[in-house]
Design an enzyme around this catalytic site. Sequence first.
Site: not given
Ligand code: URA
Length: 267
Positions: A105
């Site tokens: 993310d």
């Molecule tokens: N889980 C998440 O919530 N975000 C990420 O970027 C990776 C794993």
Amino acid sequence: MLERLQKIISAAGITSRRASEALILNGQVAVNGVVVTELGSKADPAKDIITVDGKALKINAQRLYILLNKPPGYITALKDSQNRPLVTDLLKDMPERVYPVGRLDYNTEGLLLLTNDGEWANRLMHPSHEIEKEYHVRVRGKVIDQQLKRMADGVELEDGMTAPAVVNLVKSGEQNDWISVAIHEGRNRQVRRMCEAVSLSVVRLKRIRYGSLMLGTLRAGQFRYLTEAEVRQLADIPVVPESEKRTPREPRKKIVRSGGKSSGRRQ
Ligand code: URA
């Protein structure tokens, strides 16, 4: 040798196999000047001229395998309609274009792999590989054992139950606790949603391990190249020790049977 177009495009490092299929369906791919939009189509990378958006594929491009410590505030896509910083902006002077293996993310930090080897990326991301990824999560306030146990056993998300995970308390602070969460699945925003499901508010999320590979001491924004052994080990390709590597010119050893005839098989 004839191969499926999407395989050739991803192996050339343009993008993943799935995204290559979209390029074909969108009419962006041509073989010897003829646009191909059928997914089963094949071509011979040694003989045919394959273009994507008018640019010829570099079939034998140097393969690059990179481990980046992604800072928060970077996006793992190759372009962004909102003009936010891209992880590839952090990789200066790359001899070939690379793209992320999977995604993190915008505000997640930590270990991100990038490569131009589409086949390798596909192997890593294939669900049958079940590569374990470990995250450290700073959560607001105090965590209780029951929350950790629920996350470890599996929680109900809108896309189904999560598989069993390894969840532990790492550090306890005045305002925040740190927990570690190791999962095999790779669903969208999975760790954040697992935390939400047990009423934990995520302050910081960092990936610290991908299979056998640790983030280590790289500072945010820094990257390093993987070693050959790391590349092979991650994709579950046997690592051949230096001492057992046969150079192309080395003659094959022959097995001589008691009758004096060679079996022709290697020893
Ligand atoms: N889980 C998440 O919530 N975000 C990420 O970027 C990776 C794993």
